[in-house]
Design an enzyme around this catalytic site. Structure first.
Site, PDB file in Angstrom:
ATOM      1  N   HIS A  49       0.903  -1.074   0.136  1.00 12.61           N
ATOM      2  CA  HIS A  49      -0.041  -0.090  -0.140  1.00 12.61           C
ATOM      3  C   HIS A  49       0.886   1.144  -0.101  1.00 12.61           C
ATOM      4  O   HIS A  49       2.215   1.143   0.207  1.00 12.61           O
ATOM      5  CB  HIS A  49      -0.926   0.161   1.398  1.00 12.61           C
ATOM      6  CG  HIS A  49      -0.212  -0.063   2.555  1.00 12.61           C
ATOM      7  ND1 HIS A  49      -0.191  -1.145   3.296  1.00 12.61           N
ATOM      8  CD2 HIS A  49       0.534   1.057   3.280  1.00 12.61           C
ATOM      9  CE1 HIS A  49       0.726  -0.807   4.553  1.00 12.61           C
ATOM     10  NE2 HIS A  49       0.941   0.434   4.362  1.00 12.61           N
TER      11      HIS A  49
HETATM   12  C1  T46 Z   1       3.005   0.731   7.019  1.00 11.90           C
HETATM   13  C2  T46 Z   1       3.662  -0.404   7.330  1.00 11.90           C
HETATM   14  C3  T46 Z   1       5.118  -0.238   7.440  1.00 11.90           C
HETATM   15  C4  T46 Z   1      -4.602  -0.129  13.247  1.00 11.90           C
HETATM   16  O1  T46 Z   1      -5.671  -0.497  13.832  1.00 11.90           O
HETATM   17  N1  T46 Z   1      -3.872   0.879  13.773  1.00 11.90           N
HETATM   18  C5  T46 Z   1      -2.511   1.006  13.382  1.00 11.90           C
HETATM   19  O2  T46 Z   1      -1.891   2.255  13.722  1.00 11.90           O
HETATM   20  C6  T46 Z   1      -1.998   0.029  12.307  1.00 11.90           C
HETATM   21  C7  T46 Z   1      -0.724   0.401  11.538  1.00 11.90           C
HETATM   22  C8  T46 Z   1      -2.877  -0.935  11.803  1.00 11.90           C
HETATM   23  N2  T46 Z   1      -3.990  -1.139  12.310  1.00 11.90           N
HETATM   24  C9  T46 Z   1      -4.671  -2.220  11.936  1.00 11.90           C
HETATM   25  C10 T46 Z   1      -5.210  -2.222  10.453  1.00 11.90           C
HETATM   26  C11 T46 Z   1      -5.322  -3.444  10.236  1.00 11.90           C
HETATM   27  O3  T46 Z   1      -6.587  -4.164  10.317  1.00 11.90           O
HETATM   28  O4  T46 Z   1      -4.032  -3.306  11.973  1.00 11.90           O
HETATM   29  C12 T46 Z   1      -4.079  -4.338  10.852  1.00 11.90           C
HETATM   30  C13 T46 Z   1      -2.999  -4.632   9.946  1.00 11.90           C
HETATM   31  O5  T46 Z   1      -2.561  -3.462   9.504  1.00 11.90           O
HETATM   32  P1  T46 Z   1      -1.961  -3.279   8.058  1.00 11.90           P
HETATM   33  O6  T46 Z   1      -2.403  -4.797   7.099  1.00 11.90           O
HETATM   34  O7  T46 Z   1      -2.103  -2.352   7.442  1.00 11.90           O
HETATM   35  O8  T46 Z   1      -0.327  -3.758   8.503  1.00 11.90           O
HETATM   36  P2  T46 Z   1       0.961  -3.903   7.470  1.00 11.90           P
HETATM   37  O9  T46 Z   1       2.043  -4.497   8.320  1.00 11.90           O
HETATM   38  O10 T46 Z   1       0.568  -4.131   6.246  1.00 11.90           O
HETATM   39  O11 T46 Z   1       1.398  -2.292   7.247  1.00 11.90           O
HETATM   40  C14 T46 Z   1       1.894  -1.173   8.467  1.00 11.90           C
HETATM   41  C15 T46 Z   1       0.909   0.042   8.404  1.00 11.90           C
HETATM   42  O12 T46 Z   1      -0.327  -0.095   8.388  1.00 11.90           O
HETATM   43  C16 T46 Z   1       1.585   0.895   7.135  1.00 11.90           C
HETATM   44  O13 T46 Z   1       1.228   2.089   7.507  1.00 11.90           O
HETATM   45  O14 T46 Z   1       3.481   1.696   6.145  1.00 11.90           O
HETATM   46  O15 T46 Z   1       3.077  -1.177   8.290  1.00 11.90           O
END
Ligand code: T46
Length: 132
Positions: A49
């Site tokens: 993303h």
């Molecule tokens: C990024 C990379 C480096 C939350 O509720 N609060 C938060 O602050 C974050 C970061 C995530 N979430 C929830 C949203 C999803 O349901 O946690 C779940 C996993 O998030 P995501 O699939 O976006 O995680 P990554 O590891 O793919 O990405 C994350 C960050 O979202 C993103 O901003 O740059 O780490």
């Protein structure tokens, strides 16, 4: 490309090592949110993303992983394995995270609160936006 490596000073002595993160000092923004990514299976990928406005600094405080950054024209793979090297990622940068070691722990500092509406999770949409 809208990213750079930030080197943190290591305060080391016979007890071990310490690095610190300070807003508007070695972190180039005010820190509104800190989160941690850990326990990722080595065969899994994360990220895939971009963010419309969010700026972040990613620090790998244990283990290793690879972060691929893509600005719509160029792609660069960065090996993350040092607690004293943060990866600043600016807005409109597509990121893909992979090759997680079992002990990989990422600490991420962000300049805004979590907002799902701020994510671009579709690569075509990302490319169309960067082409504007
Ligand atoms: C990024 C990379 C480096 C939350 O509720 N609060 C938060 O602050 C974050 C970061 C995530 N979430 C929830 C949203 C999803 O349901 O946690 C779940 C996993 O998030 P995501 O699939 O976006 O995680 P990554 O590891 O793919 O990405 C994350 C960050 O979202 C993103 O901003 O740059 O780490």
């Amino acid at each position: 490309m809208n990213h750079k490596i930030i080197k943190f000073q290591i305060f080391g002595d016979s007890r071990g090592s310490l690095v610190s993160f300070e807003e508007k000092k070695n972190i180039p923004f005010c820190i509104k949110r800190v989160y941690c990514v850990y326990g990722t299976n080595p065969d899994q990928e994360r990220g895939k993303h971009a963010h419309k406005e969010l700026e972040q600094v990613v620090v790998c405080v244990s283990g290793s992983c690879t972060i691929i950054l893509d600005d719509g024209e160029k792609r660069e793979a960065i090996k993350m394995n040092k607690p004293n090297a943060g990866l600043y990622i600016g807005k409109n940068t597509w990121r893909e995270m992979s090759n997680f070691s079992n002990d990989c722990v990422l600490i991420v500092l962000a300049n805004e609160y979590y907002d799902e509406k701020e994510y671009i999770r579709n690569y075509e949409e990302f490319l169309n936006g960067t082409a504007l």
